[in-house]
Motif scaffolding. Structure first.
Motif, PDB file in Angstrom:
ATOM      1  N   ASN A 218       0.814  -1.207   0.000  1.00 15.32           N
ATOM      2  CA  ASN A 218       0.000   0.000   0.000  1.00 15.32           C
ATOM      3  C   ASN A 218       0.853   1.265   0.000  1.00 15.32           C
ATOM      4  OD1 ASN A 218      -2.467  -1.329  -0.046  1.00 15.32           O
ATOM      5  ND2 ASN A 218      -2.571  -1.512   2.176  1.00 15.32           N
ATOM      6  N   ALA A 219       1.999   1.219   0.677  1.00 16.60           N
ATOM      7  CA  ALA A 219       2.902   2.366   0.694  1.00 16.60           C
ATOM      8  C   ALA A 219       3.449   2.643  -0.702  1.00 16.60           C
ATOM      9  CB  ALA A 219       4.040   2.122   1.676  1.00 16.60           C
ATOM     10  N   VAL A 220       3.729   1.587  -1.442  1.00 17.33           N
ATOM     11  CA  VAL A 220       4.219   1.739  -2.809  1.00 17.33           C
ATOM     12  C   VAL A 220       3.128   2.307  -3.706  1.00 17.33           C
ATOM     13  CG1 VAL A 220       5.031   0.492  -4.852  1.00 17.33           C
ATOM     14  CG2 VAL A 220       5.963  -0.074  -2.594  1.00 17.33           C
ATOM     15  N   ILE A 221       1.914   1.782  -3.566  1.00 14.33           N
ATOM     16  CA  ILE A 221       0.782   2.284  -4.356  1.00 14.33           C
ATOM     17  C   ILE A 221       0.550   3.773  -4.085  1.00 14.33           C
ATOM     18  CG2 ILE A 221      -1.731   2.158  -4.638  1.00 14.33           C
ATOM     19  CD1 ILE A 221      -1.497  -0.869  -4.070  1.00 14.33           C
ATOM     20  N   ALA A 222       0.651   4.148  -2.803  1.00 16.79           N
ATOM     21  CA  ALA A 222       0.386   5.536  -2.409  1.00 16.79           C
ATOM     22  C   ALA A 222       1.564   6.462  -2.652  1.00 16.79           C
ATOM     23  CB  ALA A 222      -0.006   5.579  -0.939  1.00 16.79           C
ATOM     24  N   ASN A 223       2.729   5.869  -2.979  1.00 16.23           N
ATOM     25  CA  ASN A 223       3.953   6.650  -3.180  1.00 16.23           C
ATOM     26  C   ASN A 223       4.374   7.361  -1.896  1.00 16.23           C
ATOM     27  OD1 ASN A 223       6.113   7.475  -4.814  1.00 16.23           O
ATOM     28  ND2 ASN A 223       5.123   9.416  -5.321  1.00 16.23           N
TER      29      ASN A 223
ATOM     30  N   LYS B 103      -2.677  -2.478  12.261  1.00 16.33           N
ATOM     31  CA  LYS B 103      -4.055  -2.972  12.331  1.00 16.33           C
ATOM     32  C   LYS B 103      -4.792  -2.761  11.013  1.00 16.33           C
ATOM     33  CE  LYS B 103      -4.608  -2.084  17.301  1.00 16.33           C
ATOM     34  NZ  LYS B 103      -5.410  -1.364  18.328  1.00 16.33           N
ATOM     35  N   TYR B 104      -4.528  -1.616  10.379  1.00 15.97           N
ATOM     36  CA  TYR B 104      -5.261  -1.260   9.160  1.00 15.97           C
ATOM     37  C   TYR B 104      -4.274  -0.832   8.066  1.00 15.97           C
ATOM     38  CZ  TYR B 104      -8.846  -0.906  12.782  1.00 15.97           C
ATOM     39  OH  TYR B 104      -9.670  -1.153  13.851  1.00 15.97           O
ATOM     40  N   PRO B 105      -3.653  -1.792   7.380  1.00 15.74           N
ATOM     41  CA  PRO B 105      -2.657  -1.472   6.345  1.00 15.74           C
ATOM     42  C   PRO B 105      -3.191  -0.569   5.241  1.00 15.74           C
ATOM     43  CG  PRO B 105      -2.606  -3.813   6.886  1.00 15.74           C
ATOM     44  CD  PRO B 105      -3.819  -3.248   7.562  1.00 15.74           C
ATOM     45  N   GLU B 106      -4.487  -0.651   4.977  1.00  9.68           N
ATOM     46  CA  GLU B 106      -5.070   0.140   3.892  1.00  9.68           C
ATOM     47  C   GLU B 106      -5.050   1.637   4.197  1.00  9.68           C
ATOM     48  OE1 GLU B 106      -8.274  -0.989   6.765  1.00  9.68           O
ATOM     49  OE2 GLU B 106      -6.666  -2.057   5.744  1.00  9.68           O
ATOM     50  N   LEU B 107      -4.889   2.008   5.463  1.00 15.00           N
ATOM     51  CA  LEU B 107      -4.841   3.417   5.834  1.00 15.00           C
ATOM     52  C   LEU B 107      -3.598   4.119   5.286  1.00 15.00           C
ATOM     53  CD1 LEU B 107      -6.107   3.861   9.528  1.00 15.00           C
ATOM     54  CD2 LEU B 107      -6.919   5.035   7.480  1.00 15.00           C
ATOM     55  N   VAL B 108      -2.595   3.346   4.912  1.00 10.19           N
ATOM     56  CA  VAL B 108      -1.382   3.943   4.326  1.00 10.19           C
ATOM     57  C   VAL B 108      -1.755   4.786   3.109  1.00 10.19           C
ATOM     58  CG1 VAL B 108       0.845   3.495   3.245  1.00 10.19           C
ATOM     59  CG2 VAL B 108       0.076   2.046   5.130  1.00 10.19           C
ATOM     60  N   ILE B 109      -2.640   4.248   2.288  1.00 11.96           N
ATOM     61  CA  ILE B 109      -3.041   4.957   1.067  1.00 11.96           C
ATOM     62  C   ILE B 109      -3.788   6.241   1.412  1.00 11.96           C
ATOM     63  CG2 ILE B 109      -4.475   4.820  -1.003  1.00 11.96           C
ATOM     64  CD1 ILE B 109      -3.861   1.833  -1.129  1.00 11.96           C
ATOM     65  N   GLU B 110      -4.710   6.160   2.373  1.00 13.50           N
ATOM     66  CA  GLU B 110      -5.492   7.335   2.758  1.00 13.50           C
ATOM     67  C   GLU B 110      -4.614   8.414   3.374  1.00 13.50           C
ATOM     68  OE1 GLU B 110      -9.169   6.653   4.888  1.00 13.50           O
ATOM     69  OE2 GLU B 110      -9.200   4.570   4.217  1.00 13.50           O
ATOM     70  N   MET B 111      -3.713   8.010   4.259  1.00 12.92           N
ATOM     71  CA  MET B 111      -2.831   8.971   4.931  1.00 12.92           C
ATOM     72  C   MET B 111      -1.922   9.676   3.927  1.00 12.92           C
ATOM     73  SD  MET B 111      -2.880   9.055   8.424  1.00 12.92           S
ATOM     74  CE  MET B 111      -3.325   8.037   9.844  1.00 12.92           C
ATOM     75  N   THR B 112      -1.288   8.889   3.072  1.00 11.30           N
ATOM     76  CA  THR B 112      -0.349   9.462   2.104  1.00 11.30           C
ATOM     77  C   THR B 112      -1.077  10.358   1.113  1.00 11.30           C
ATOM     78  OG1 THR B 112       0.968   7.439   2.281  1.00 11.30           O
ATOM     79  CG2 THR B 112       1.492   8.929   0.479  1.00 11.30           C
ATOM     80  N   SER B 113      -2.218   9.923   0.641  1.00 12.96           N
ATOM     81  CA  SER B 113      -2.998  10.729  -0.309  1.00 12.96           C
ATOM     82  C   SER B 113      -3.409  12.057   0.314  1.00 12.96           C
ATOM     83  CB  SER B 113      -4.244   9.962  -0.757  1.00 12.96           C
ATOM     84  OG  SER B 113      -3.890   8.790  -1.461  1.00 12.96           O
TER      85      SER B 113
END
Length: 255
Positions: A41-46, A233-243
Motif C-alpha cells: 500500500n505504501a508503494v501504491i500511495a507513493n 491494524k489497518y494497512p489500507e490506511l497507508v493509502i489514505e494517509m499518504t494521499s
C-alpha cells in the motif's frame, strides 16, 4: 559515512512547503502478512520514506524488513534506532537520536559513543536528530526504556526552549514524538510554536490515527509525518494517509 542526499532533500522540501509521510515499521511488532500489505500500500500511495526501528527489539527482523522494502521500492529506508544494536548497513540513513527532552546521559551521549565507530564503517547518511518525547496520555515503551519523563503536552514553551537548544547545539532535525500507541498526538499548538521559531526540519509522530490528524500536524508545521502503529491494524490506511498529505501539498504550494 554517506552523503547528505536525504537531508538536502528535507531542507528543500521545507523551503518549498512540501510535506512528506514516513511509514514506520517496527520489525518485532509487524506480522509478516501485515508487513507485505503495508509495503504494498505504501508503494501504491507513493509514501515518501520508510522508517525502521522500535524502542525494544527482541526478535530482530531488521534485515528481513529491509530486504522486503528493497524488493518493492527504491524509496529511502531510514533507521529509527533505540540502541546501536539496530544499526544496519543496508539501510540508506539513520536518525542519530539525542534524547534532548530527557536528562538520561545514556541517551544524550553514551549510546552515541558506542555507535560512532560502527557508523563510520557504513555508508549510512547520518542525520543528527534532537528527539523530544511528548506526553501522549499514556506511558510508552520509549519513555520506559529511556527512563525519562516526557515533556508535558500543555507546556508549549518548555518544548520550544528544548527545540531551540537542540538547534543551537547543531542538531539538523527535530523529532517530536508522542510515542507508539499514544492516546494523543503531539498538540498542533506545540508544533506551530516550534516551527515559527526554528529553521531546521521537524518530524512529528505518535498518536496519529486519521488522515485529518496527519494533515493538521502538517499544516501546523511538521515537515515529515510519521505513522506506524495504526498501519499494523489497518494497512489500507497507508493509502489514505499518504494521499491526504500529498493532496495538502497541492493546496499549500498554490496558496
Amino acid at each position: 559515512m554517506g552523503s547528505e542526499i536525504i537531508y538536502t532533500s528535507l531542507l528543500q522540501s521545507k523551503k518549498d512547503k512540501i510535506k512528506k509521510l514516513a511509514v514506520l515499521i517496527d520489525p518485532d511488532r509487524m506480522r509478516l502478512d501485515r508487513l507485505e500489505h503495508v509495503i504494498e500500500n505504501a508503494v501504491i500511495a507513493n509514501a515518501d520514506y520508510f522508517f525502521l526501528g522500535g524502542s525494544l527489539i527482541i526478535d530482530n527482523k531488521m534485515e528481513f524488513c529491509i530486504e522486503a522494502i528493497r524488493a518493492a521500492t527504491k524509496k529511502p529506508i531510514v533507521l529509527f534506532p533505540s540502541s546501536p544494536t539496530q544499526i544496519h548497513s543496508k539501510a540508506d540513513a539513520i536518525l542519530f537520536l539525542s534524547l534532548i527532552s530527557g536528562r538520561n546521559p545514556d541517551y544524550l551521549i553514551s549510546q552515541h559513543v558506542i555507535a560512532a565507530p560502527m557508523l563510520r564503517k557504513t555508508n549510512l547518511e547520518v542525520l543528527p536528530t534532537g528527539y523530544m518525547l511528548i506526553d501522549g496520555g499514556t506511558q510508552t515503551t520509549a519513555s520506559y526504556i529511556s527512563n525519562t519523563t516526557p515533556l508535558p503536552a500543555h507546556k508549549d514553551e518548555i518544548a520550544l526552549c528544548t527545540a531551540m537548544a537542540g538547534e543551537y547545539l547543531g542538531l539538523k532535525l527535530l523529532y517530536l514524538d508522542a510515542g507508539s500507541g499514544a492516546k494523543n498526538a503531539v498538540p498542533t499548538s506545540m508544533i506551530e510554536m516550534i516551527n515559527l521559531n526554528v529553521k531546521i526540519p521537524i518530524i512529528v509522530g505518535g498518536g496519529i490515527r486519521t488522515p485529518n490528524q496527519a494533515c493538521e500536524s502538517a499544516k501546523s508545521g511538521a515537515d515529515v509525518i510519521v505513522v506506524g502503529n495504526i498501519f499494523e491494524k489497518y494497512p489500507e490506511l497507508v493509502i489514505e494517509m499518504t494521499s491526504a498529505i500529498h493532496s495538502l501539498n497541492k493546496i499549500m504550494v498554490n496558496s
